[in-house]
Scaffold this active site. Sequence first.
Site, mmCIF file in Angstrom:
data_model
loop_
_atom_site.group_PDB
_atom_site.id
_atom_site.type_symbol
_atom_site.label_atom_id
_atom_site.label_comp_id
_atom_site.label_asym_id
_atom_site.label_seq_id
_atom_site.Cartn_x
_atom_site.Cartn_y
_atom_site.Cartn_z
ATOM 1 N N THR A 553 10.879 -33.046 14.500
ATOM 2 C CA THR A 553 10.521 -31.668 14.191
ATOM 3 C C THR A 553 11.609 -31.019 13.337
ATOM 4 O O THR A 553 12.637 -31.622 13.043
ATOM 5 C CB THR A 553 10.356 -30.839 15.480
ATOM 6 O OG1 THR A 553 11.656 -30.556 16.041
ATOM 7 C CG2 THR A 553 9.514 -31.579 16.507
ATOM 8 N N LYS A 680 23.022 -29.981 4.451
ATOM 9 C CA LYS A 680 23.342 -31.393 4.211
ATOM 10 C C LYS A 680 24.802 -31.583 3.807
ATOM 11 O O LYS A 680 25.491 -32.485 4.316
ATOM 12 C CB LYS A 680 22.410 -31.964 3.142
ATOM 13 C CG LYS A 680 20.968 -32.084 3.597
ATOM 14 C CD LYS A 680 20.056 -32.539 2.470
ATOM 15 C CE LYS A 680 18.608 -32.667 2.955
ATOM 16 N NZ LYS A 680 17.666 -33.055 1.879
#
Length: 813
Positions: A553, A680
């Site tokens: 998810t 990231k």
Amino acid sequence: MLVLKFGGTSVATPENIDKIKNIITGYTDRIIVVVSAFGGVTDQLINAGYRAQKQDDSYKTILKQIETRHLEAIKALLPVTDQSKVLSNVKRELNVLETLLDGAFFIGEITKKLSDKIVSYGELLSSYIIAEYFKSQGIDCAHKDSRELIVTGLANGRTTISLEQTNSNCINFFNTSKNKVVICPGFIAKSEAGDPTTLGRGGSDYTAALYAAALNAKVLEIWTDVSGMYTANPKMVKQAKPIAHISYEEAMELSHFGAKVLYPPTIQPVLAKGISIRIKNTFSPEDDGTLITKSKNEKGKTVRGISHIGNIALLSLEGPGMVGIPGVSKQFFEVLSQANISVVLITQASSEHSICIGISVDDVALAVAAVNEAFAYQIERGRINKVVPETSLAIVALVGDNMKNHQGLSGKMFSTLGKNNVNIRVIAQGASERNISCVIQEKDVKKALNALHEEFFEENIKQLNLFVMGVGNVGSKFLDQIQQQKKYLKENLKLNVRVIGISNSRTMVFDDDGISLKNWKASLAEGLKADKEEFFKTVNKLNLRNSIFVDNTANKAVSDTYKDYLRNSISVVTCNKIACSSKYTNYHELKELARVYNAPFLFETNVGAGLPIIDTLKHLIASGDKIQKIQAVLSGSLNFVFNNFSDKTTFHDVVKQAQEEGYTEPDPKIDLSGVDVMRKILILARESGTQLEIADIGNNSFLPEESLATTSNEAFFTSLKNHEAQFQNIYRQAAEKDTKLKYVAQFENGHASVGLQEIPKGHDFYNLEGSDNIVLFFTDRYPKQPLIVKGAGAGSDVTASGLFADVIRIGNY
């Protein structure tokens, strides 16, 4: 001469008794057949006696049930012409039983003698009915009451066998009997004074062993409902298999530690004579079963079986007053012996400061009271601590004659348990090294047995139990890949990957035997209402070895549960970037929990989907290299967008296409705003060893303020249409300079930033196609020519493959 014993399950029904008839007709030798009471009847008789002495007239109901069962068995087994005599004799015996129970009811008491007489009726009736049935089937058969053969005495208040008289009786009768088959009731005997007695737990096995030893039988066969002794309890370990050949000592050790097919004290008579024992299955007589002999097991075999005893409590006698004081151990064990308490495990520290024993939880109250009373003087003066029991424990044991000849077995056992978060309370190993035992929590028994069986018996095939949260684009591809590769993983990597639980936002489903991945969607549709807390509770309750929680998810609430999984030694694999890009303290705690609880926390797909970016970075750091700079195009979605955007398209349409093809997050603003890229580069910075927060990262966003301020996807896409001219201007400026637009992340000297850049020809980023990602690692070892990782960095297939790779990493851990 052969002796065959059939237990309660083997004689439980007329159909089972018919199976016994088919078994014995296959023998050419003379046979003694020892039978137990019909399954459950002994318990009914004990219950009836208990109720009668309590003057509870419901004993009559139990008696009626016993009568009905035996009379119906006669009618089912015997031809009508043979029933009258047998029915009459059985009813007469039942009338005597009723009289005995009535007597107990009227006086409100049952003596030991009366109790033995009452419970003996189970075997008396079953053996008589079975003998008459065999006769009706043309079998040369006789019935002999064991009370006329086996004689008991008393020693220290306990029933013992008068062997000389028993052996003489057996030899005289069986040497003169000419029948091919003799049916004898197990469990029952008579005292030297002629009173009925019983032989206690395992009494029918004991009866059979006494006959076999007295007559020097070829073999004692014990027929039960399993095909021999197993490498582990088959009800708990589905991969358990029968042991073909085992020594007496190994069999006794396994039986002592919970293998139910044998009760060690009962086989002593045949052990002393060196008579072989074979365990056979009444319901699968063609199975070889287990042969138990005096000889040792085959060369090279180490662990022969894994067993356990439940309902164990630990008592520890400890205190400074024990050190150097002789007689403390003697007094401790004398107290337990006088209280008739059996000790199943003993361990003592070399410091003499503590003696720890394992006993049945049923004896705890009596043992604690007796020990604390016996040592009251020392306790009062603080020399010995008051005994406090620990309960809800079990003993797990490895057994094998040749274990002493192999190094490292203890280490392998404890390492296997440790990896699965099974806490060991006590360890015991005898000098013979035939047995290594440890005490663990009762709730961990199934996991421990399966983990140990996998380690020692399953050709190094490791079972991974997956619990998957989220089955959208990525999750469904992940399950498809597992189904596709299942056979390959088992054959080539020795990994048996099972999916035990699946949940989406609506429903969840569990199957501890493994969910079929061919029709998981149908199973999920019929599942329970989804609840992430209940999902965790179920995972924890199942307590399976090598459990892995897989989060597909992008949900913060789901990521908040990772700590619960890791604290319970459940590994976590996730493509959800929220946890690792949250506050540094949270990220650090997750990494620390993974280390402390030996549960891998892997998130390779957080950066670059299936690309080994984080893995490469970890190897660089672990090998001693240091990061100088990281430059990267980390958004497959943004790369896709700017590779496809031109003056012939609209920015809105390209972003819409990226969303529809699964390149963006469900909320595409996360990608286009740069938040996803910030997360990231933050994760890479942290994995490089830098403590950084997302707020520390500079973001040179190309989106208009109106787009950034939207609160729904619909409003966001409308804003893109409204500002098409701005996007076209950005494209035109880059095209005029013969550059390409790339959204670049950079980390250097402890600082990180993200933003849209114009990339000139010749740069490593210039020819980056489609949705590919690229990372340049500049390090001490790669200062000028960077280490480059490049490839597809978005899409459900590659993200799923990255998750799959993390699962395999854990399997190889």
